[in-house]
Scaffold this motif. Structure first.
Motif, PDB file in Angstrom:
ATOM      1  N   VAL A   1       0.862  -1.183   0.000  1.00 57.37           N
ATOM      2  CA  VAL A   1       0.000   0.000   0.000  1.00 57.37           C
ATOM      3  C   VAL A   1       0.902   1.238   0.000  1.00 57.37           C
ATOM      4  O   VAL A   1       1.646   1.446   0.963  1.00 57.37           O
ATOM      5  CB  VAL A   1      -0.941   0.018   1.229  1.00 57.37           C
ATOM      6  N   PRO A   2       0.858   2.054  -1.066  1.00 58.05           N
ATOM      7  CA  PRO A   2       1.697   3.254  -1.095  1.00 58.05           C
ATOM      8  C   PRO A   2       1.290   4.242  -0.003  1.00 58.05           C
ATOM      9  O   PRO A   2       0.152   4.222   0.480  1.00 58.05           O
ATOM     10  CB  PRO A   2       1.452   3.856  -2.477  1.00 58.05           C
ATOM     11  N   ALA A   3       2.216   5.093   0.359  1.00 57.33           N
ATOM     12  CA  ALA A   3       1.984   6.083   1.419  1.00 57.33           C
ATOM     13  C   ALA A   3       0.710   6.881   1.156  1.00 57.33           C
ATOM     14  O   ALA A   3       0.459   7.316   0.036  1.00 57.33           O
ATOM     15  CB  ALA A   3       3.179   7.024   1.519  1.00 57.33           C
ATOM     16  N   THR A   4      -0.073   7.048   2.221  1.00 52.79           N
ATOM     17  CA  THR A   4      -1.321   7.820   2.125  1.00 52.79           C
ATOM     18  C   THR A   4      -1.240   9.126   2.909  1.00 52.79           C
ATOM     19  O   THR A   4      -2.093   9.990   2.746  1.00 52.79           O
ATOM     20  CB  THR A   4      -2.507   7.005   2.686  1.00 52.79           C
ATOM     21  N   GLY A   5      -0.267   9.244   3.806  1.00 50.54           N
ATOM     22  CA  GLY A   5      -0.179  10.420   4.671  1.00 50.54           C
ATOM     23  C   GLY A   5      -1.176  10.387   5.819  1.00 50.54           C
ATOM     24  O   GLY A   5      -1.240  11.329   6.602  1.00 50.54           O
ATOM     25  N   ARG A   6      -1.941   9.314   5.917  1.00 51.64           N
ATOM     26  CA  ARG A   6      -2.961   9.219   6.974  1.00 51.64           C
ATOM     27  C   ARG A   6      -2.356   8.783   8.299  1.00 51.64           C
ATOM     28  O   ARG A   6      -1.451   7.966   8.346  1.00 51.64           O
ATOM     29  CB  ARG A   6      -4.049   8.230   6.573  1.00 51.64           C
ATOM     30  N   LYS A   7      -2.911   9.329   9.355  1.00 47.96           N
ATOM     31  CA  LYS A   7      -2.544   8.902  10.706  1.00 47.96           C
ATOM     32  C   LYS A   7      -3.415   7.709  11.072  1.00 47.96           C
ATOM     33  O   LYS A   7      -4.607   7.687  10.766  1.00 47.96           O
ATOM     34  CB  LYS A   7      -2.739  10.030  11.700  1.00 47.96           C
ATOM     35  N   VAL A   8      -2.801   6.707  11.725  1.00 50.23           N
ATOM     36  CA  VAL A   8      -3.531   5.510  12.130  1.00 50.23           C
ATOM     37  C   VAL A   8      -3.290   5.241  13.613  1.00 50.23           C
ATOM     38  O   VAL A   8      -2.285   5.685  14.180  1.00 50.23           O
ATOM     39  CB  VAL A   8      -3.115   4.273  11.303  1.00 50.23           C
ATOM     40  N   ALA A   9      -4.221   4.512  14.206  1.00 49.96           N
ATOM     41  CA  ALA A   9      -4.080   4.018  15.578  1.00 49.96           C
ATOM     42  C   ALA A   9      -4.627   2.600  15.568  1.00 49.96           C
ATOM     43  O   ALA A   9      -5.782   2.377  15.198  1.00 49.96           O
ATOM     44  CB  ALA A   9      -4.841   4.892  16.563  1.00 49.96           C
ATOM     45  N   VAL A  10      -3.785   1.634  15.948  1.00 48.37           N
ATOM     46  CA  VAL A  10      -4.116   0.224  15.783  1.00 48.37           C
ATOM     47  C   VAL A  10      -3.960  -0.515  17.114  1.00 48.37           C
ATOM     48  O   VAL A  10      -2.856  -0.624  17.636  1.00 48.37           O
ATOM     49  CB  VAL A  10      -3.210  -0.423  14.720  1.00 48.37           C
ATOM     50  N   PRO A  11      -5.068  -1.053  17.644  1.00 50.09           N
ATOM     51  CA  PRO A  11      -4.977  -1.840  18.875  1.00 50.09           C
ATOM     52  C   PRO A  11      -4.622  -3.290  18.569  1.00 50.09           C
ATOM     53  O   PRO A  11      -4.820  -3.777  17.446  1.00 50.09           O
ATOM     54  CB  PRO A  11      -6.390  -1.731  19.454  1.00 50.09           C
ATOM     55  N   GLY A  12      -4.126  -3.975  19.583  1.00 50.86           N
ATOM     56  CA  GLY A  12      -3.821  -5.388  19.415  1.00 50.86           C
ATOM     57  C   GLY A  12      -3.383  -6.023  20.721  1.00 50.86           C
ATOM     58  O   GLY A  12      -3.322  -5.377  21.771  1.00 50.86           O
ATOM     59  N   VAL A  13      -3.085  -7.315  20.618  1.00 46.29           N
ATOM     60  CA  VAL A  13      -2.612  -8.111  21.744  1.00 46.29           C
ATOM     61  C   VAL A  13      -1.451  -8.951  21.241  1.00 46.29           C
ATOM     62  O   VAL A  13      -1.482  -9.473  20.120  1.00 46.29           O
ATOM     63  CB  VAL A  13      -3.732  -9.032  22.283  1.00 46.29           C
ATOM     64  N   VAL A  14      -0.426  -9.089  22.053  1.00 45.99           N
ATOM     65  CA  VAL A  14       0.709  -9.945  21.701  1.00 45.99           C
ATOM     66  C   VAL A  14       1.005 -10.865  22.878  1.00 45.99           C
ATOM     67  O   VAL A  14       0.949 -10.449  24.029  1.00 45.99           O
ATOM     68  CB  VAL A  14       1.947  -9.119  21.288  1.00 45.99           C
TER      69      VAL A  14
END
Length: 142
Positions: free
Chosen positions: A95-108
Motif C-alpha cells: 500500500v503506497p503512502a497515504t499520509g494518513r494517521k492511524v491508531a491500531v490496537p492489538g494483543v501480543v
C-alpha cells in the motif's frame, strides 16, 4: 520473580527496538532462532526476520509509537494489550503512502527463555488499519 523480569524485557523491546529504532538492542533481547507464530506476509523467521519487520514498520510509519496499555505475566509468557500509532509515510505491504494517521490496537503473547524473546503471537486490528488507510471502506456512519 521471572515474571517481573520478563515484563521489563518486553517493555525494553517496545521502547528501544520499536519506538527508538535501536535494532542492535534486539541482539540482547531476542533469541537468534526466534519464531513468529503468526508472521506478517513474507516475514522470515528468526531474530533477523523480526528486525526486518521492525524496519518495514518504521519505514512505512516513521513516527510509529507503541504504547503497552495492559500486561499480564505468568511463568515464561507475557501478554500485552497495546496500541500503536503513526503516519503512513511509506509503502506498507504493497500500500503506497497515504499520509494518513492511524491508531491500531492489538494483543501480543510473547514467550521468553533465558531472558530473551523465544516466540511471539501478535494479533492486531488489521481490518481497522486497512480502513484507516482507505484501502477498504469503513463501516457506514451510524
Amino acid at each position: 520473580m521471572p515474571e517481573i523480569q520478563n515484563v521489563a524485557i518486553m517493555q525494553r523491546f517496545v521502547e528501544e527496538v520499536i519506538n527508538q529504532g535501536r535494532l542492535e538492542a534486539a541482539d540482547e533481547l531476542v533469541h537468534e532462532d526466534f519464531v513468529e507464530l503468526d508472521p506478517l506476509p513474507g516475514q522470515q523467521q528468526g531474530r533477523q526476520g523480526l528486525k526486518d519487520v521492525v524496519v518495514m514498520m518504521r519505514t512505512a510509519f516513521p513516527d510509529i509509537q507503541w504504547v503497552i496499555e495492559e500486561t499480564i505475566a505468568s511463568g515464561d509468557k507475557v501478554v500485552s494489550r497495546f496500541k500503536w500509532s503513526g503516519t503512513h509515510s511509506g509503502d506498507f505491504l504493497g500500500v503506497p503512502a497515504t499520509g494518513r494517521k492511524v491508531a491500531v490496537p492489538g494483543v501480543v503473547i510473547d514467550r521468553l527463555s533465558d531472558g530473551k524473546m523465544a516466540d511471539s503471537r501478535i494479533l492486531m486490528d488489521t481490518l481497522g488499519l486497512m480502513q484507516q488507510l482507505g484501502v477498504i471502506p469503513g463501516p457506514p456512519p451510524a
